[in-house]
Design a protein around this motif. Structure first.
Motif, PDB file in Angstrom:
ATOM      1  N   MET A   1       0.830  -1.213   0.000  1.00  0.00           N
ATOM      2  CA  MET A   1       0.000   0.000   0.000  1.00  0.00           C
ATOM      3  C   MET A   1       0.864   1.263   0.000  1.00  0.00           C
ATOM      4  SD  MET A   1      -3.471  -0.452   0.370  1.00  0.00           S
ATOM      5  CE  MET A   1      -4.048   0.841   1.432  1.00  0.00           C
ATOM      6  N   ASN A   2       1.971   1.223   0.734  1.00  0.00           N
ATOM      7  CA  ASN A   2       2.794   2.413   0.932  1.00  0.00           C
ATOM      8  C   ASN A   2       4.149   2.307   0.240  1.00  0.00           C
ATOM      9  OD1 ASN A   2       0.727   3.397   2.538  1.00  0.00           O
ATOM     10  ND2 ASN A   2       1.640   2.651   4.414  1.00  0.00           N
ATOM     11  N   HIS A   3       4.177   1.604  -0.878  1.00  0.00           N
ATOM     12  CA  HIS A   3       5.424   1.476  -1.628  1.00  0.00           C
ATOM     13  C   HIS A   3       5.722   2.798  -2.334  1.00  0.00           C
ATOM     14  CE1 HIS A   3       8.367   0.115  -4.565  1.00  0.00           C
ATOM     15  NE2 HIS A   3       8.536  -0.946  -3.780  1.00  0.00           N
ATOM     16  N   GLU A   4       6.992   3.159  -2.378  1.00  0.00           N
ATOM     17  CA  GLU A   4       7.379   4.449  -2.970  1.00  0.00           C
ATOM     18  C   GLU A   4       6.955   4.607  -4.428  1.00  0.00           C
ATOM     19  OE1 GLU A   4      11.989   3.746  -4.310  1.00  0.00           O
ATOM     20  OE2 GLU A   4      11.631   4.331  -2.245  1.00  0.00           O
ATOM     21  N   LYS A   5       6.750   3.486  -5.125  1.00  0.00           N
ATOM     22  CA  LYS A   5       6.319   3.608  -6.523  1.00  0.00           C
ATOM     23  C   LYS A   5       4.911   4.214  -6.635  1.00  0.00           C
ATOM     24  CE  LYS A   5       4.697  -1.178  -7.035  1.00  0.00           C
ATOM     25  NZ  LYS A   5       4.996  -2.472  -7.654  1.00  0.00           N
ATOM     26  N   TYR A   6       4.178   4.252  -5.516  1.00  0.00           N
ATOM     27  CA  TYR A   6       2.835   4.838  -5.526  1.00  0.00           C
ATOM     28  C   TYR A   6       2.810   6.278  -5.025  1.00  0.00           C
ATOM     29  CZ  TYR A   6       1.469   0.058  -6.444  1.00  0.00           C
ATOM     30  OH  TYR A   6       1.362  -1.183  -6.994  1.00  0.00           O
ATOM     31  N   LEU A   7       3.985   6.838  -4.737  1.00  0.00           N
ATOM     32  CA  LEU A   7       4.060   8.269  -4.434  1.00  0.00           C
ATOM     33  C   LEU A   7       3.952   9.016  -5.758  1.00  0.00           C
ATOM     34  CD1 LEU A   7       6.957   8.434  -1.827  1.00  0.00           C
ATOM     35  CD2 LEU A   7       4.578   9.109  -1.441  1.00  0.00           C
ATOM     36  N   PRO A   8       2.969   9.887  -5.902  1.00  0.00           N
ATOM     37  CA  PRO A   8       2.832  10.588  -7.183  1.00  0.00           C
ATOM     38  C   PRO A   8       3.963  11.595  -7.393  1.00  0.00           C
ATOM     39  CG  PRO A   8       1.231  11.413  -5.599  1.00  0.00           C
ATOM     40  CD  PRO A   8       1.940  10.262  -4.941  1.00  0.00           C
ATOM     41  N   THR A   9       4.352  11.751  -8.645  1.00  0.00           N
ATOM     42  CA  THR A   9       5.302  12.816  -8.976  1.00  0.00           C
ATOM     43  C   THR A   9       4.580  14.148  -8.786  1.00  0.00           C
ATOM     44  OG1 THR A   9       4.630  12.935 -11.296  1.00  0.00           O
ATOM     45  CG2 THR A   9       6.400  11.354 -10.737  1.00  0.00           C
ATOM     46  N   GLU A  10       5.310  15.225  -8.796  1.00  0.00           N
ATOM     47  CA  GLU A  10       4.703  16.549  -8.666  1.00  0.00           C
ATOM     48  C   GLU A  10       3.675  16.774  -9.775  1.00  0.00           C
ATOM     49  OE1 GLU A  10       3.541  20.125  -7.309  1.00  0.00           O
ATOM     50  OE2 GLU A  10       4.853  18.739  -6.243  1.00  0.00           O
TER      51      GLU A  10
END
Length: 155
Positions: free
Chosen positions: A128-137
């Motif tokens: 759920m909290n994998h960095e690949k799911y952090l949206p780019t700006e």
């Protein structure tokens, strides 16, 4: 609520950042809460609605505020639905852990978005909290714009 009662509350801290203009996930302020995107977008369009009042239960809110809070949550959910076009929405009203504070989680769900059908919480937290799911700006701005447009229409 006193500072002692809200100290350590992650939702109060996120609201404070929002008020200071330092929450990049902030979308829109409503009468009873703040609309923010989830930090991790494992489910594209994942949105939270943070209650402006530090309360642990719906029945602790006065009747008028509670009714408006629930109405606005429904408007936020409708905006999420139209902005991100899921097959289904999942809703959860949470407020657990230290410094409990009610907040809605609104998950846009799509058929086959998890290995086994069911609640999102069946997924491992690292998934759920994998960095690949952090949206780019750029992605974050696009998600916020879509949701903001729908909220503008619903207001």
């Amino acid at each position: 609520m006193t500072d002692k009662e809200t100290r350590g509350c992650m939702v109060c801290e996120r609201i404070a950042l929002t008020k200071q203009g330092q929450n990049p996930y902030f979308v829109r302020e409503l009468e009873t809460g703040y609309v923010v995107l989830g930090d991790y977008q494992r489910f594209k369009g994942y949105t939270l609605f943070l209650c402006k009042k530090h309360a642990t239960e719906l029945h602790f809110l006065d009747k008028e505020f509670r009714s408006r809070f629930l109405e606005e949550m429904s408007l936020v959910a409708e905006a999420v639905y139209h902005a991100f076009k899921p097959d289904k929405l999942n809703y959860e009203l949470l407020g657990t852990g230290q410094g409990v504070h009610m907040h809605w989680h609104i998950f846009p769900r799509r058929n086959g978005d998890t290995p086994v059908p069911g609640p999102v919480w069946r997924l491992d937290r690292t998934e759920m909290n994998h960095e690949k799911y952090l949206p780019t700006e750029e992605e974050l701005q696009e998600l916020k714009a879509k949701l903001n447009e729908e909220l503008r229409v619903k207001k």
